[in-house]
Motif scaffolding. Structure first.
Motif, short mmCIF file in Angstrom:
data_model
loop_
_atom_site.label_atom_id
_atom_site.label_comp_id
_atom_site.label_asym_id
_atom_site.label_seq_id
_atom_site.Cartn_x
_atom_site.Cartn_y
_atom_site.Cartn_z
N TYR A 177 0.55 -1.27 0.00
CA TYR A 177 0.04 0.24 -0.19
C TYR A 177 0.85 1.34 -0.07
O TYR A 177 1.85 1.45 0.88
N LYS B 82 -8.70 -5.21 -2.83
CA LYS B 82 -9.21 -4.20 -3.08
C LYS B 82 -9.34 -2.87 -1.86
O LYS B 82 -9.32 -1.79 -2.11
N ALA B 83 -8.48 -3.43 -0.89
CA ALA B 83 -8.32 -2.38 0.20
C ALA B 83 -7.41 -1.71 -0.11
O ALA B 83 -7.11 -0.23 0.01
N SER C 14 -6.26 -0.89 -3.22
CA SER C 14 -6.62 -0.31 -4.64
C SER C 14 -5.54 0.03 -5.48
O SER C 14 -5.32 0.82 -5.98
N PRO D 67 -3.99 -1.55 -9.02
CA PRO D 67 -4.47 -2.31 -10.07
C PRO D 67 -3.52 -3.80 -10.18
O PRO D 67 -2.40 -3.58 -10.03
N THR D 68 -4.41 -4.80 -10.20
CA THR D 68 -3.83 -6.26 -10.13
C THR D 68 -4.43 -6.96 -11.26
O THR D 68 -5.82 -6.97 -11.63
N VAL E 5 -11.76 -8.58 -8.67
CA VAL E 5 -11.16 -7.17 -8.14
C VAL E 5 -9.99 -7.12 -9.16
O VAL E 5 -9.17 -6.15 -9.04
#
Ligand code: CA2
Length: 148
Positions: free
Chosen positions: A64, A89-90, A92, A94-95, A118
């Motif tokens: 993060y 998702k937490a 955020s 791009p994956t 996600v």
């Protein structure tokens, strides 16, 4: 641009068994391949492999604020984990989800991915090349968003 490449459980056994499904090359060769693709594209990359769901969640959380993109092969956790997609998702970030084998053409339980909803893209059935496709997809996506 900084990418994190995550490989989930048992992928460290690549090349040791099931070459018909996952190919003959071993995990060291996969990491060397990924590092070469990143270097050729001017991407700073870190690779991570774990057999433990919570450790993968911890590594995603640690990304993060310091990582531009994630490529993940969640392996068996693809079909069972809610914690991994929640972490993606937490943070955020791009994956792209990658699978070596064609998960759509195997057992019924492999057709379900909790990670796909996600992910910005899911790539499967292309072997090592799928990781290259994922890295290039993220590079283009992020460049379009003004990242260097
Ligand atoms: O196709 C893929 O990349 C998978 O993510 C691989 C996972 C599997 O559970 C997914 O459904 C699809 C399994 C990785 C296990 O790798 C092995 C390597 C050598 C011998 C046995 C398993």
């Amino acid at each position: 641009m900084k990418f994190l490449i995550i490989n989930g459980p048992n992928l460290n056994f690549l090349g040791i068994r099931e070459p018909g499904i996952y190919g003959k090359q071993d995990f060291t060769a996969l990491i060397a391949y990924v590092e070469t693709v990143c270097a050729e594209n001017g991407i700073d990359c870190e690779t991570y492999q774990s057999n433990h769901e919570g450790d993968i969640v911890d590594r995603i959380q640690a990304a993060y604020g310091n990582t531009d993109g994630i490529v993940i092969n969640p392996a068996a956790y693809t079909h069972t984990s809610v914690a991994i997609p929640d972490a993606i998702k937490a943070v955020s970030i791009p994956t792209v989800e990658v699978h070596l084998s064609d998960i759509s053409a195997r057992e019924a339980f492999r057709k379900i991915s909790y990670v796909s909803p996600v992910a910005v893209k899911t790539i499967y059935g292309k072997g090592f090349t799928g990781y290259q496709e994922a890295i290039l997809y993220l590079k283009t996506l992020l460049a379009d968003n003004g990242r260097k």
